[in-house]
Scaffold this motif. Structure first.
Motif, short mmCIF file in Angstrom:
data_model
loop_
_atom_site.label_atom_id
_atom_site.label_comp_id
_atom_site.label_asym_id
_atom_site.label_seq_id
_atom_site.Cartn_x
_atom_site.Cartn_y
_atom_site.Cartn_z
N VAL A 10 0.83 -1.19 0.02
CA VAL A 10 0.01 -0.08 -0.01
C VAL A 10 0.93 1.19 -0.04
CG1 VAL A 10 -1.69 1.27 1.34
CG2 VAL A 10 -1.74 -1.17 1.29
N SER A 11 0.75 2.04 -0.91
CA SER A 11 1.42 3.33 -1.04
C SER A 11 0.38 4.49 -0.91
CB SER A 11 2.23 3.39 -2.34
OG SER A 11 1.18 3.51 -3.46
N MET A 12 0.90 5.45 -0.27
CA MET A 12 -0.03 6.90 -0.01
C MET A 12 0.83 8.11 -0.59
SD MET A 12 -2.44 6.67 3.06
CE MET A 12 -3.08 5.36 3.79
N THR A 13 0.25 8.89 -1.51
CA THR A 13 0.86 10.27 -1.76
C THR A 13 0.15 11.26 -1.11
OG1 THR A 13 1.32 9.06 -3.84
CG2 THR A 13 1.47 11.57 -3.84
N PHE A 14 1.05 12.12 -0.50
CA PHE A 14 0.30 13.41 0.23
C PHE A 14 0.77 14.67 -0.41
CE2 PHE A 14 0.40 9.62 3.12
CZ PHE A 14 -1.01 9.81 3.86
N GLY A 15 1.22 14.68 -1.22
CA GLY A 15 2.04 16.13 -1.72
C GLY A 15 0.94 16.74 -2.58
N GLY A 16 -0.32 16.33 -2.90
CA GLY A 16 -1.28 17.07 -3.81
C GLY A 16 -2.20 17.69 -2.80
N THR A 17 -3.25 18.13 -3.36
CA THR A 17 -4.44 18.76 -2.66
C THR A 17 -5.01 17.52 -2.19
OG1 THR A 17 -5.80 19.24 -4.57
CG2 THR A 17 -4.44 21.16 -3.91
N GLU A 18 -5.31 16.42 -2.41
CA GLU A 18 -6.29 15.30 -2.13
C GLU A 18 -5.22 14.15 -1.83
OE1 GLU A 18 -10.28 15.27 -3.80
OE2 GLU A 18 -8.90 15.93 -5.13
N ILE A 19 -5.35 13.22 -0.81
CA ILE A 19 -4.59 12.13 -0.75
C ILE A 19 -4.94 11.16 -1.83
CG2 ILE A 19 -4.24 10.11 1.11
CD1 ILE A 19 -4.86 12.03 3.42
N GLU A 20 -3.83 10.33 -2.35
CA GLU A 20 -4.07 9.38 -3.32
C GLU A 20 -3.56 8.30 -2.66
OE1 GLU A 20 -2.65 10.29 -7.09
OE2 GLU A 20 -3.14 12.48 -6.92
N VAL A 21 -3.97 7.06 -3.08
CA VAL A 21 -3.71 5.67 -2.61
C VAL A 21 -3.64 4.84 -3.44
CG1 VAL A 21 -4.42 3.80 -0.79
CG2 VAL A 21 -4.79 6.17 -0.22
N ARG A 22 -2.67 4.02 -3.48
CA ARG A 22 -2.52 2.77 -4.47
C ARG A 22 -2.26 1.57 -3.83
NH1 ARG A 22 0.01 7.25 -7.02
NH2 ARG A 22 -0.78 7.98 -8.84
N ALA A 23 -2.43 0.29 -4.41
CA ALA A 23 -2.29 -0.79 -3.73
C ALA A 23 -1.85 -1.96 -4.95
CB ALA A 23 -3.20 -1.18 -3.08
N LYS A 24 -0.99 -2.93 -4.58
CA LYS A 24 -0.48 -3.82 -5.45
C LYS A 24 -0.10 -5.05 -4.73
CE LYS A 24 4.60 -2.70 -6.20
NZ LYS A 24 5.13 -2.29 -7.32
N GLU A 25 -0.76 -6.17 -5.51
CA GLU A 25 -0.11 -7.38 -4.87
C GLU A 25 1.53 -7.67 -4.94
OE1 GLU A 25 -2.55 -10.12 -6.84
OE2 GLU A 25 -4.06 -10.19 -5.19
N GLU A 26 2.01 -8.03 -3.95
CA GLU A 26 3.70 -8.07 -4.09
C GLU A 26 4.11 -9.20 -4.99
OE1 GLU A 26 5.93 -6.34 -0.78
OE2 GLU A 26 4.69 -7.08 0.21
N ARG A 27 3.42 -10.30 -4.70
CA ARG A 27 3.78 -11.57 -5.48
C ARG A 27 3.54 -11.43 -6.83
NH1 ARG A 27 1.60 -16.20 -7.40
NH2 ARG A 27 -0.41 -15.49 -7.28
N THR A 28 2.45 -10.79 -7.37
CA THR A 28 2.33 -10.60 -8.85
C THR A 28 2.67 -9.24 -9.43
OG1 THR A 28 -0.04 -9.97 -8.65
CG2 THR A 28 0.36 -12.29 -8.76
#
Length: 582
Positions: free
Chosen positions: A552-570
């Motif tokens: 899970v990664s979060m980006t806080f540098g914009g005017t809104e919080i963005e979240v991304r997720a990916k399965e580590e195995r694939t």
């Protein structure tokens, strides 16, 4: 967030007291970023690019009848008819402050109108946004039709105070979607940032006394004081090479806007005539009540701390008549029995008020603002600021301007011409260049609630929970960023790996928290507030539990919080949505 360049950027500045729209085409922005088109709104003696944030909704609760000056006049006309029919209509004004200061609220919250009837807040906000959107398209149709502009070629920018939290931003975004704007075509602009961006483009002659462009040269630091109707919203910027902006201190401020001065004026009138009289006047004489406060809106901009002359206020004859009908007293004699006996006189419909009384209407706002700015200036991150840039409609008040200048004599105070419009125009510029602000400062510590294997050396025994095969610790605050941390635009702040707890778990649901503490241990610690949740799908349920980790990664540098997720195995991206509204 929009990803491709748009042919047109349209901004909606949804304010507490006034709102409006403006736009510019990409080719206009490239030739002159300050060339921005808007609509002139006319009401009484006022002509402006913004109209009162007032809306009249029909009795069905879903149909907007009118907006702005037209809504004010229409409602007064309805109330003047010899019928109580108008009470079935919904009349909302200055309702944006509902979203201020709430760390958590849900999308089902309701909003009360002037007669205490309620509608879903989302309905009211979306009706206003839809009206402004449609009005922009209709008013500008001749220019827009030439290029046969498609909906996906327009970027819409919504302004919000920088001190608003994530739930309020999401609420505005969802209201805009309900108003017919595609989610991917919406940008959120922070009001003081938009103003700062626009002012950095202005030639020296467009800046008022104390102006000049030195504040926007590389390396310079300045404070943006955005004084609106509802809030004083403050940020501190440093200009970087190439003209980009870096935020030096987290956004701060409070509910000290111009409407507080209006409220003080209202309480002054109530102290003269009594609350029952004023309430009857407000209910029965809406047109006179409206005109009286429109006149005060103009007068309050000219009230100055240097002015020692009495101020004349026109008192509607209807207010005097209601007073005498209710009390059987003469209003002039009654005023002599109040605390203002030596400060106020009445002759005909003219109320003469001592300058000290008029200045007193500003005292609470000014004390809070000056105290807050003094506190900010002492912060080590803010040291070295050379200027205070005053923007927003309330910054046009001579009283506020003089107070800031006199309290901070060693700092240059810049007030651009049409200070009340620079946020709206800056929002258009931001829509063309969303990367104008490259670094921001976190207002809170953000993290998610997780469980982990119980460690008796570090974990609270009260947080211990049992599974058939192991013990775990509940309520752990897994931190992503901390309060005061500088974050960069489009840069992933942190990535963390998480595992589901059980074999049959097809997704991971996180509760997201904000805290005023730098490093809370548990989400139950003091200062922690649950903001909402993150839902992440697990795509492959066939692999063993220990191989189902999700990054899970979060980006806080914009005017809104963005979240991304990916399965580590694939490495496959998986659905991740953030919901700050319950």
């Amino acid at each position: 967030m929009t990803s491709k360049p748009s042919i047109l950027v349209a901004a909606i500045d949804f304010g507490t007291t006034y709102s409006g729209w403006a736009f510019s085409f990409k080719h206009e922005y490239d030739a002159d970023p300050t060339k921005i088109s808007g609509r002139q709104w006319i009401g009484g003696r006022s002509v402006s690019l913004k109209a009162p944030t007032t809306v009249l909704i029909k009795p069905d609760g879903i149909t907007l009848d009118s907006f702005g000056y037209e809504a004010e006049t229409r409602y007064a006309d309805l109330a003047a008819e010899e019928s109580s029919e108008y009470k079935r209509w919904y009349y909302f004004r200055r309702f944006k402050m509902l979203l201020h200061g709430k760390m958590g609220f849900d999308r089902k919250m309701r909003l009360e109108d002037e007669t205490n009837k309620s509608l879903p807040a989302k309905t009211v906000f979306s009706l206003v946004i839809r009206y402004l959107k449609d009005d922009m398209l209709k008013t500008s149709r001749d220019r827009l039709a030439k290029g046969h502009l498609r909906e996906d070629e327009i970027t819409w920018v919504l302004t919000v105070p920088a001190i608003w939290n994530d739930a309020a931003k999401q609420f505005m975004r969802e209201a805009a979607v309900e108003a017919g704007i595609k989610n991917e075509n919406i940008l959120i602009a922070l009001e003081p940032e938009a103003a700062s961006i626009f002012c950095s483009l202005l030639p020296t002659e467009m800046m008022a006394e104390g102006g000049g462009m030195a504040a926007f040269s590389p390396g310079s630091k300045y404070m943006v004081l955005d004084a609106g109707g509802g809030t004083i919203d403050i940020t501190v910027h440093e200009v970087m090479t190439g003209g980009k902006l870096k935020e030096l201190h987290k956004a701060s401020g409070g509910a000290w806007g111009g409407t507080q001065v209006d409220e003080a004026y209202k309480q002054f009138l109530i102290s003269l005539v009594g609350n029952p009289v004023f309430q009857r006047f407000q209910s029965e004489c809406k047109e006179d009540h409206l005109d009286m406060f429109r006149d005060f809106e103009i007068k309050k901009r000219d009230i100055s701390s240097e002015n020692e002359n009495n101020v004349t206020i026109r008192l509607p004859s209807s207010l005097k008549e209601i007073f005498e009908d209710e009390t059987k007293e003469d209003l002039l004699n009654a005023i002599k029995q109040t605390q203002y006996a030596d400060k106020v006189s009445l002759k005909g419909d003219k109320l003469r008020v001592d300058a000290s009384v008029m200045k007193g209407f500003f005292s609470k706002v000014i004390q809070n603002t000056v105290s807050h700015v003094k506190k900010l200036i002492k912060d080590r991150r803010v040291r070295g600021i050379s200027s205070i840039l005053m923007v927003g409609g309330f910054s046009e008040s001579k009283m506020l301007q003089h107070t800031i200048k006199s309290n901070f004599p060693n700092i240059r105070v810049i007030v651009p011409h049409d200070a009340g419009l620079v946020v709206l125009k800056g929002a258009v510029v931001f829509g063309h260049n969303p990367s104008a602000v490259v670094q921001r400062v976190c207002k809170f510590t953000y993290g998610v609630k997780i469980c982990d294997t119980f460690n008796e050396k570090i974990h609270d025994i009260r947080k211990r929970k049992e599974l058939p095969d192991r013990s775990y610790c509940d309520d752990i605050f897994s931190k992503f960023v901390e309060i005061g941390q500088t974050v960069t635009l489009n840069e992933t702040t942190v990535e963390k790996s998480y595992l589901p707890q059980t074999d049959d778990q097809s997704g991971i649901d996180f509760k997201i928290y904000a805290s005023t503490q730098k490093s809370p241990m548990y989400v139950t610690d003091e200062g922690c507030v649950n903001l909402g949740k993150i839902d992440i799908d697990i795509l492959d349920m066939t692999v063993p539990l220990k191989e189902r980790s999700v990054l899970v990664s979060m980006t806080f540098g914009g005017t809104e919080i963005e979240v991304r997720a990916k399965e580590e195995r694939t490495g496959n991206s998986t659905k991740a949505t953030v919901d700050f509204l319950g």
